[in-house]
Scaffold this motif. Structure first.
Motif, PDB file in Angstrom:
ATOM      1  N   THR A 200       0.852  -1.184   0.000  1.00 49.14           N
ATOM      2  CA  THR A 200       0.000   0.000   0.000  1.00 49.14           C
ATOM      3  C   THR A 200       0.888   1.234   0.000  1.00 49.14           C
ATOM      4  O   THR A 200       1.836   1.330   0.810  1.00 49.14           O
ATOM      5  CB  THR A 200      -0.936   0.026   1.212  1.00 49.14           C
ATOM      6  N   ASN A 201       0.575   2.174  -0.883  1.00 50.31           N
ATOM      7  CA  ASN A 201       1.276   3.463  -0.933  1.00 50.31           C
ATOM      8  C   ASN A 201       0.289   4.575  -0.602  1.00 50.31           C
ATOM      9  O   ASN A 201      -0.810   4.622  -1.169  1.00 50.31           O
ATOM     10  CB  ASN A 201       1.878   3.698  -2.323  1.00 50.31           C
ATOM     11  N   TYR A 202       0.722   5.420   0.303  1.00 56.22           N
ATOM     12  CA  TYR A 202      -0.083   6.591   0.679  1.00 56.22           C
ATOM     13  C   TYR A 202       0.635   7.838   0.192  1.00 56.22           C
ATOM     14  O   TYR A 202       1.834   8.038   0.459  1.00 56.22           O
ATOM     15  CB  TYR A 202      -0.261   6.649   2.198  1.00 56.22           C
ATOM     16  N   ILE A 203      -0.107   8.673  -0.521  1.00 54.13           N
ATOM     17  CA  ILE A 203       0.443   9.940  -1.004  1.00 54.13           C
ATOM     18  C   ILE A 203      -0.436  11.064  -0.479  1.00 54.13           C
ATOM     19  O   ILE A 203      -1.629  11.143  -0.805  1.00 54.13           O
ATOM     20  CB  ILE A 203       0.488   9.993  -2.540  1.00 54.13           C
ATOM     21  N   LEU A 214       3.901  17.104  -1.573  1.00 54.52           N
ATOM     22  CA  LEU A 214       3.492  15.711  -1.657  1.00 54.52           C
ATOM     23  C   LEU A 214       4.335  14.894  -0.690  1.00 54.52           C
ATOM     24  O   LEU A 214       5.566  15.062  -0.636  1.00 54.52           O
ATOM     25  CB  LEU A 214       3.659  15.156  -3.075  1.00 54.52           C
ATOM     26  N   SER A 215       3.690  13.993   0.080  1.00 54.79           N
ATOM     27  CA  SER A 215       4.401  13.106   0.997  1.00 54.79           C
ATOM     28  C   SER A 215       4.030  11.667   0.662  1.00 54.79           C
ATOM     29  O   SER A 215       2.863  11.354   0.393  1.00 54.79           O
ATOM     30  CB  SER A 215       4.042  13.412   2.458  1.00 54.79           C
ATOM     31  N   LEU A 216       5.046  10.797   0.712  1.00 51.80           N
ATOM     32  CA  LEU A 216       4.845   9.395   0.331  1.00 51.80           C
ATOM     33  C   LEU A 216       5.137   8.484   1.522  1.00 51.80           C
ATOM     34  O   LEU A 216       6.145   8.657   2.217  1.00 51.80           O
ATOM     35  CB  LEU A 216       5.767   9.033  -0.831  1.00 51.80           C
ATOM     36  N   LEU A 217       4.238   7.478   1.723  1.00 52.97           N
ATOM     37  CA  LEU A 217       4.463   6.452   2.740  1.00 52.97           C
ATOM     38  C   LEU A 217       4.145   5.091   2.120  1.00 52.97           C
ATOM     39  O   LEU A 217       2.977   4.723   1.966  1.00 52.97           O
ATOM     40  CB  LEU A 217       3.570   6.683   3.974  1.00 52.97           C
ATOM     41  N   PRO A 218       5.150   4.328   1.750  1.00 50.62           N
ATOM     42  CA  PRO A 218       4.914   2.969   1.255  1.00 50.62           C
ATOM     43  C   PRO A 218       5.021   1.965   2.406  1.00 50.62           C
ATOM     44  O   PRO A 218       5.952   2.029   3.205  1.00 50.62           O
ATOM     45  CB  PRO A 218       6.042   2.772   0.239  1.00 50.62           C
ATOM     46  N   VAL A 219       4.066   1.053   2.512  1.00 45.30           N
ATOM     47  CA  VAL A 219       4.075   0.045   3.586  1.00 45.30           C
ATOM     48  C   VAL A 219       3.671  -1.298   3.001  1.00 45.30           C
ATOM     49  O   VAL A 219       3.041  -1.381   1.948  1.00 45.30           O
ATOM     50  CB  VAL A 219       3.100   0.418   4.726  1.00 45.30           C
ATOM     51  N   VAL A 220       4.059  -2.342   3.717  1.00 42.27           N
ATOM     52  CA  VAL A 220       3.605  -3.688   3.400  1.00 42.27           C
ATOM     53  C   VAL A 220       2.350  -3.952   4.233  1.00 42.27           C
ATOM     54  O   VAL A 220       2.385  -3.909   5.465  1.00 42.27           O
ATOM     55  CB  VAL A 220       4.684  -4.741   3.713  1.00 42.27           C
ATOM     56  N   THR A 221       1.255  -4.220   3.586  1.00 41.92           N
ATOM     57  CA  THR A 221      -0.025  -4.395   4.269  1.00 41.92           C
ATOM     58  C   THR A 221      -0.102  -5.784   4.901  1.00 41.92           C
ATOM     59  O   THR A 221       0.280  -6.771   4.264  1.00 41.92           O
ATOM     60  CB  THR A 221      -1.190  -4.230   3.276  1.00 41.92           C
ATOM     61  N   PRO A 222      -0.583  -5.884   6.158  1.00 43.01           N
ATOM     62  CA  PRO A 222      -0.740  -7.215   6.769  1.00 43.01           C
ATOM     63  C   PRO A 222      -1.705  -8.065   5.958  1.00 43.01           C
ATOM     64  O   PRO A 222      -2.716  -7.582   5.466  1.00 43.01           O
ATOM     65  CB  PRO A 222      -1.310  -6.904   8.164  1.00 43.01           C
TER      66      PRO A 222
END
Length: 494
Positions: A200-203, A214-222
């Motif tokens: 999941t990527n949050y922008i 713009l801010s980016l947060l990429p995470v691995v979703t459970p």
């Protein structure tokens, strides 16, 4: 004592433990993973929001706590100028554009952003985010193409596109969501899955007065599939803990509620049995008493009727009315006394009042009432030194018992004989000499209509009534032979 309630309680507890474990397994397998994923997704959304807000306010990642410090960054695109700022947790880079083609595209986008109000930008992002990102994609694709084909080589490195690989077959379940946080801030959420993980990527996008940030947060979703095995591995320990707690609670419950309830039920059951036995005994007593009294009353009634019939018909000796009429009266008086005793027996039992009673004063009053009969028979009454004191009993029952014992002693003592009265605390003994009860009759002396001397024409209810009221009034009564005498002893509760 029957332990069936405790066994049932244990069985119900085990059944409860099984049901509880079943529902917990279903809950942990089907609900907890999805709830956990929802929680993590919401937490990620809050994280990008806090990350972006702090950067907007401070312009730095120095005091920002992020989930992925190696991949989180923010881009600040100013409304004018030739540079943009790229900041992350471990770096901060200012990028100045020098290529003419790239600058032209960049300035075009700046003009487009400056012409939009914040609400228009948010609306355009919500309506079709593809337009916004398509412009930037075109900018960088065209610019990089020009740069790679240019002979000037403005960049210090040469960029060459070697291969473009189609990855559509490796990813699935792609989705995109739009979160409107405020009038100036939106967060775009994009997710995709492969065979191993979900990403999941949050922008976060916000337009300020002088820039677009713009801010980016990429995470691995459970993944739910990853959580369920962990839950299943914990089930044995969870089942053991639940079983232990249920058994412990069952034991405490049994000791605190079931066992006292059993005792209470058993005590009430015993009391009920005793009352039933007493009621059965009373019913039997009344039945026997009714039959016996009917039989006893039949004799004087028959005798009286025979005498009256003889006198009416003036048959033989019955012509002498003055001789046989008193005999009729005697039979009638006997029936009257018996009837009074029967009525007293059934009336007094419902009116008992246990109270403190001066036993010496009661005995003195009863002896005074018998004084005339004692004088007529020329009996010697010998009182012994002692005091009975105060006792707790019913006064009328005690009076009736003493009257019956004194009456028996006076009736069965030969003329000129003696009667001894001995008193001690809570006790009175009446012993009359010159007579005794037949040994075969003694065990039945307290039964109704049992009399030791039929010459005295007693109806045999005296000792029966005395023993009956003694049992109701917390009094113990004994009658024994002592040589050529009969001793009756009354024991009162003090």
């Amino acid at each position: 004592m029957n332990k069936n309630p405790e066994r049932k309680n244990l069985a119900y507890s085990l059944l409860l433990a099984g049901l509880l474990l079943f529902f917990l397994i279903c809950y942990f397998i089907y609900m907890i993973p999805s709830l956990y994923v929802d929680y993590i997704m919401d937490d990620n959304l809050q994280s990008i929001r806090a990350q972006h807000r702090t950067y907007v306010e401070t312009g730095s990642y120095e005091n920002i706590r992020v989930k992925n410090p190696t991949a989180c960054f923010s881009v600040r695109i100013p409304g004018e100028g030739d540079s943009l700022l790229l900041s992350g947790k471990s770096f901060s880079v200012k990028i100045t554009l020098t290529a003419p083609a790239l600058l032209e595209k960049f300035h075009h986008l700046q003009d487009m952003l400056n012409g939009l109000e914040t609400a228009d930008l948010i609306q355009s992002l919500g309506a079709d985010t593809g337009i916004f990102f398509a412009e930037w994609a075109t900018l960088f694709r065209d610019s990089m193409s020009e740069l790679t084909s240019s002979s000037t080589k403005d960049l210090p490195v040469e960029v060459e596109s070697l291969q473009v690989q189609n990855l559509n077959g490796e990813f699935k379940n792609e989705y995109f969501r739009y979160h409107s946080i405020s009038e100036t801030l939106v967060i775009l959420e994009a997710g995709i899955e492969d065979d191993n993980n979900s990403y999941t990527n949050y922008i976060a996008i916000e337009k300020t007065d002088d820039a677009l940030i713009l801010s980016l947060l990429p995470v691995v979703t459970p993944d739910i599939r990853e959580i369920r095995p962990v839950v299943l591995q914990s089930l044995p320990a969870l089942a053991a803990a639940i079983l232990l707690l249920v058994l412990l609670f069952s034991r405490i419950y049994s000791r605190g509620i079931v066992v006292p309830a059993q005792r209470l039920i058993a005590r009430n059951y015993q009391e009920l049995e005793q009352k039933n036995e007493a009621l059965a005994a009373e019913n039997k007593r009344q039945e026997i008493f009714l039959r016996a009294s009917s039989h006893q009353l039949k004799t004087p009634i028959s005798a009286a009727l025979l005498l009256v019939d003889g006198m009416i018909r003036k048959i033989g000796k019955y012509k002498d009315v003055s001789l046989y009429l008193p005999k009729v009266k005697e039979h009638l008086l006997s029936m009257s006394r018996m009837t009074e005793d029967i009525l007293a027996l059934n009336r007094l039992k419902d009116q008992l009042q246990i109270q403190a009673l001066d036993l010496d004063a009661l005995l003195a009053s009863r002896l005074l009432a018998c004084q005339e009969i004692i004088s007529d028979k020329n009996l010697t009454l010998i009182p012994r030194e002692g005091q009975s004191g105060h006792v707790f009993t019913d006064e009328r029952a005690a009076t009736l018992i003493l009257d019956n014992l004194l009456s028996n002693a006076i009736s069965y003592t030969p003329a000129g004989g003696k009667i001894e009265i001995r008193t001690s605390p809570g006790q009175i003994q009446i012993q009359n000499y010159g007579t005794r009860i037949p040994d075969g009759l003694l065990p039945h002396i307290f039964e109704p209509f049992v009399s030791g001397n039929h010459d005295l024409k007693g109806h045999g209810l005296g000792l029966y009534i005395a023993s009956y009221y003694a049992a109701l009034s917390q009094i113990t009564l004994t009658v024994t032979n002592e040589g050529e005498s009969v001793s009756a002893t009354v024991y009162f509760s003090q």
